[in-house]
Design an enzyme around this catalytic site. Sequence first.
Site, mmCIF file in Angstrom:
data_model
loop_
_atom_site.group_PDB
_atom_site.id
_atom_site.type_symbol
_atom_site.label_atom_id
_atom_site.label_comp_id
_atom_site.label_asym_id
_atom_site.label_seq_id
_atom_site.Cartn_x
_atom_site.Cartn_y
_atom_site.Cartn_z
ATOM 1 N N ARG A 85 0.845 -1.186 0.000
ATOM 2 C CA ARG A 85 0.000 0.000 0.000
ATOM 3 C C ARG A 85 0.884 1.240 0.000
ATOM 4 O O ARG A 85 1.968 1.248 0.569
ATOM 5 C CB ARG A 85 -0.881 0.035 1.247
ATOM 6 C CG ARG A 85 -2.129 -0.791 1.162
ATOM 7 C CD ARG A 85 -3.043 -0.518 2.352
ATOM 8 N NE ARG A 85 -2.463 -0.930 3.617
ATOM 9 C CZ ARG A 85 -2.028 -0.106 4.549
ATOM 10 N NH1 ARG A 85 -2.092 1.209 4.364
ATOM 11 N NH2 ARG A 85 -1.527 -0.550 5.680
ATOM 12 N N TYR A 225 -1.298 -3.863 -6.947
ATOM 13 C CA TYR A 225 -1.010 -4.632 -5.739
ATOM 14 C C TYR A 225 -1.974 -4.342 -4.594
ATOM 15 O O TYR A 225 -2.247 -3.184 -4.266
ATOM 16 C CB TYR A 225 0.413 -4.331 -5.249
ATOM 17 C CG TYR A 225 0.925 -5.353 -4.255
ATOM 18 C CD1 TYR A 225 1.597 -6.488 -4.684
ATOM 19 C CD2 TYR A 225 0.715 -5.194 -2.894
ATOM 20 C CE1 TYR A 225 2.064 -7.430 -3.789
ATOM 21 C CE2 TYR A 225 1.177 -6.126 -1.988
ATOM 22 C CZ TYR A 225 1.851 -7.244 -2.439
ATOM 23 O OH TYR A 225 2.310 -8.177 -1.542
ATOM 24 N N GLY A 227 -4.176 -3.528 -1.429
ATOM 25 C CA GLY A 227 -5.213 -2.542 -1.181
ATOM 26 C C GLY A 227 -5.227 -1.388 -2.162
ATOM 27 O O GLY A 227 -6.206 -0.648 -2.240
ATOM 28 N N LYS A 234 -9.371 -1.931 1.762
ATOM 29 C CA LYS A 234 -9.183 -0.717 2.567
ATOM 30 C C LYS A 234 -9.969 0.469 1.997
ATOM 31 O O LYS A 234 -10.475 1.307 2.747
ATOM 32 C CB LYS A 234 -7.698 -0.355 2.644
ATOM 33 C CG LYS A 234 -6.787 -1.474 3.121
ATOM 34 C CD LYS A 234 -7.100 -1.955 4.516
ATOM 35 C CE LYS A 234 -6.007 -2.899 5.012
ATOM 36 N NZ LYS A 234 -6.298 -3.503 6.316
ATOM 37 N N HIS A 254 -11.111 -0.962 11.503
ATOM 38 C CA HIS A 254 -9.962 -1.820 11.199
ATOM 39 C C HIS A 254 -9.789 -2.788 12.369
ATOM 40 O O HIS A 254 -8.864 -2.668 13.171
ATOM 41 C CB HIS A 254 -8.732 -0.922 11.010
ATOM 42 C CG HIS A 254 -7.522 -1.637 10.524
ATOM 43 N ND1 HIS A 254 -6.243 -1.274 10.894
ATOM 44 C CD2 HIS A 254 -7.375 -2.699 9.696
ATOM 45 C CE1 HIS A 254 -5.368 -2.059 10.312
ATOM 46 N NE2 HIS A 254 -6.029 -2.940 9.582
ATOM 47 N N SER A 276 -0.105 -2.260 12.727
ATOM 48 C CA SER A 276 0.692 -3.316 12.115
ATOM 49 C C SER A 276 1.772 -3.806 13.073
ATOM 50 O O SER A 276 2.201 -3.078 13.975
ATOM 51 C CB SER A 276 1.336 -2.826 10.817
ATOM 52 O OG SER A 276 2.201 -1.742 11.080
ATOM 53 N N ALA A 277 2.213 -5.052 12.872
ATOM 54 C CA ALA A 277 3.288 -5.692 13.650
ATOM 55 C C ALA A 277 2.908 -5.932 15.100
ATOM 56 O O ALA A 277 3.767 -5.975 15.975
ATOM 57 C CB ALA A 277 4.575 -4.866 13.577
ATOM 58 N N CYS A 278 1.604 -6.101 15.363
ATOM 59 C CA CYS A 278 1.152 -6.347 16.734
ATOM 60 C C CYS A 278 0.426 -7.684 16.886
ATOM 61 O O CYS A 278 -0.231 -7.924 17.904
ATOM 62 C CB CYS A 278 0.239 -5.219 17.207
ATOM 63 S SG CYS A 278 1.071 -3.635 17.396
ATOM 64 N N GLY A 279 0.492 -8.561 15.884
ATOM 65 C CA GLY A 279 -0.078 -9.894 16.012
ATOM 66 C C GLY A 279 -1.579 -9.972 15.867
ATOM 67 O O GLY A 279 -2.221 -10.844 16.453
ATOM 68 N N ASN A 282 -2.773 -13.301 14.295
ATOM 69 C CA ASN A 282 -2.526 -14.379 15.254
ATOM 70 C C ASN A 282 -3.597 -14.402 16.340
ATOM 71 O O ASN A 282 -4.072 -15.461 16.746
ATOM 72 C CB ASN A 282 -1.150 -14.207 15.902
ATOM 73 C CG ASN A 282 -0.016 -14.331 14.911
ATOM 74 O OD1 ASN A 282 -0.219 -14.780 13.790
ATOM 75 N ND2 ASN A 282 1.170 -13.929 15.309
ATOM 76 N N ASP A 303 -9.509 -8.682 10.037
ATOM 77 C CA ASP A 303 -8.996 -7.384 9.577
ATOM 78 C C ASP A 303 -9.999 -6.250 9.672
ATOM 79 O O ASP A 303 -9.645 -5.153 10.069
ATOM 80 C CB ASP A 303 -8.500 -7.518 8.137
ATOM 81 C CG ASP A 303 -7.677 -6.310 7.703
ATOM 82 O OD1 ASP A 303 -6.949 -5.755 8.538
ATOM 83 O OD2 ASP A 303 -7.763 -5.920 6.523
ATOM 84 N N ASN A 396 6.477 -7.803 2.764
ATOM 85 C CA ASN A 396 5.028 -7.641 2.642
ATOM 86 C C ASN A 396 4.414 -8.708 1.733
ATOM 87 O O ASN A 396 3.338 -8.518 1.188
ATOM 88 C CB ASN A 396 4.683 -6.240 2.122
ATOM 89 C CG ASN A 396 3.214 -5.897 2.314
ATOM 90 O OD1 ASN A 396 2.631 -6.175 3.364
ATOM 91 N ND2 ASN A 396 2.600 -5.303 1.303
ATOM 92 N N ARG A 398 2.319 -11.837 0.479
ATOM 93 C CA ARG A 398 0.940 -12.080 0.899
ATOM 94 C C ARG A 398 0.418 -13.441 0.465
ATOM 95 O O ARG A 398 0.903 -14.048 -0.481
ATOM 96 C CB ARG A 398 0.030 -10.996 0.315
ATOM 97 C CG ARG A 398 0.324 -9.581 0.800
ATOM 98 C CD ARG A 398 -0.243 -9.340 2.165
ATOM 99 N NE ARG A 398 0.073 -8.011 2.699
ATOM 100 C CZ ARG A 398 -0.662 -7.394 3.620
ATOM 101 N NH1 ARG A 398 -1.743 -7.980 4.100
ATOM 102 N NH2 ARG A 398 -0.305 -6.211 4.072
ATOM 103 N N PHE A 522 1.183 -14.927 22.309
ATOM 104 C CA PHE A 522 0.575 -15.972 21.483
ATOM 105 C C PHE A 522 -0.623 -16.592 22.205
ATOM 106 O O PHE A 522 -1.501 -15.879 22.658
ATOM 107 C CB PHE A 522 1.613 -17.009 21.051
ATOM 108 C CG PHE A 522 2.698 -16.414 20.190
ATOM 109 C CD1 PHE A 522 2.403 -15.899 18.938
ATOM 110 C CD2 PHE A 522 4.002 -16.319 20.647
ATOM 111 C CE1 PHE A 522 3.387 -15.330 18.140
ATOM 112 C CE2 PHE A 522 5.001 -15.751 19.861
ATOM 113 C CZ PHE A 522 4.684 -15.261 18.609
#
Length: 614
Positions: A85, A225, A227, A234, A254, A276-279, A282, A303, A396, A398, A522
């Site tokens: 994005r 590519y 979004g 998005k 979001h 982003s990058a906060c799991g 998961n 998401d 990134n 996917r 986790f």
Amino acid sequence: MNAPATAPAHQSSAPAWVRHQGMRQWVSEIAELAKPERIVWCDGSQAEYDRLCEELVKSGTFVKLNQKLRPNSFLARSHPSDVARMEERTFICSNEKADAGPTNNWVDPREMRTTLNRLFDGCMRGRTMYVIPFSMGPIGSHIAQVGVEISDSAYVAVSMRVMTRMGRAVLDWLGEDGKFVPCVHSVGAPLGPGQRDVPWPSNEKEKWIVHFPETREIWSYGSGYGGNALLGKKCLALRIASVMARDEGWLAEHMLILGMESPSGEKTYICAAFPSACGKTNLAMLIPPAALKGWKVTTIGEDIAWIKPGKDGRFYAINPEAGLFGVAPGTSEQTNLNAMKMLHSNVIYTNVGMTPEGDVWWEGMTNEPPPRLIDWQGNEWTPEDGKKGRLAAHPNARFTVPASQCPSMDPNWEDPQGVPISAFVFGGRRSTTVPLVVEARSWEEGVYMAATLGSETTAAITGKVGVVRRDPMAMIAFAGYNMGDYFAHWLKMGRAIKQPPKIFRVNWFRRDAKGKFIWPGFGENMRVLQWVAERCRGIAKGIETPLGTMPRFEDLNWAGLEKVTAEQFAELERFDRLAWKDELSSHDELFGKLGEHLPEALDARRRSMHKNLV
């Protein structure tokens, strides 16, 4: 593909099953502007999908993977200039600049339309124009919205079939005059007579992702590519939908949606927002530790959440998407077993590595890399290249996969009425200051927590580690209007229902004096979620603190977990007045940008925190 769905561009008549005259006229107008060689109306059938995928293989855009290892799965490699994005090229073209606010890029809509008319004039020459009707949310749901994307990318057409409910069934429901969001996309790479195409067409010089909030339009140019090109995601589901939600009295967020079922059978649904990058993914597919006997977690979405007031005075949420466009690197059986299980077949991979056997690999997938690979740019790769810093998969990279293949999907994930929401959870990556979990004592206090959400940057994102960036509600890149007005809308929605959800803030990433994570994370996050669920049901206890209500050590379920001592838990929940002085200065900076659009209730909370905390 039915024969009537395809026509030369000069015969832009739609097939008989397209009864919407306004849509027919709009498609003709775009065709006249973009000048494609032919028009294809996508019916969403499996036969159409298979045919387009085979065409993409023949053109070099797709590589068919080993059908025994990854049945009906393909690999695409994008151009190196078209891999993510592009927020700096994303614009909210509201009639007034103030309506876009200081956190969005704005261009006068009249100026932008002049630019777009120039860019789209002849931009599809030599290409096929696909007309892609799609529903965000179950077809016919009162929470769903219909869009129609015009694109000159077959990659977009097949990806939209995975990510949305796409095709003829959408238009059958829309009828002759139903409302839809017009979305226009071009890779910006017209073909001259006899010109040979490239595997990943895009425009290296010019890219635009443009939203017109008042007219509910989306235009995208130059990128193929993610979004930038899959405009239901998005662009519609957040930026345009957030404006719809403001005007119509609902929320477009979001957020993941998950369900928690207790050993006695009670079900609690929550929405959760993380930068982003906060799991986030998961957490959406979390598997509880075996020691927490009887607890189950199910996935509604990972998401985006659309949330509307129900007749009973509660919020109900749907996942508007039908698929996952997930980040591959870091996904493994250790970090997200459910995600790995869903990637067995029917997947479109983009920018991952490929093994000699025709399977896929990415950094973090296994402890040791394969001895040989083809990297995401199509070059030979060995572990020695990895040691030198050359990645096999783009950071990134996917996977695009049907949500129905996720083993943890909730039985009600496609319920058109949505699922009832009991709590909102907000979290970021913070090594200090922010406690493991805190519950807001009121809706206004919770909105303040969410509005001041911050997360530390990683080296992969900015090259700097530990710099806190404010990302209100994890929506800094996705709110389609002024962030101050967005906060006001949240405050208003809390008053619009009888039973507003409880609001919590979490932080899995606090570190000790040696720089090590204190909380194991986790699956163990279920212990915090259990407390959240039981707080919603009035069971779990907590204590009042200057920040809100927190659990004591004895208020969490520690069965089978000896890694966290009472002393460590005290550090996880510790309130440091000096650290909060710096924290509040950052709040001041964010709120100062919003000026008169900042709601008084939030400013009053800020002043109160200055008085009471520091």
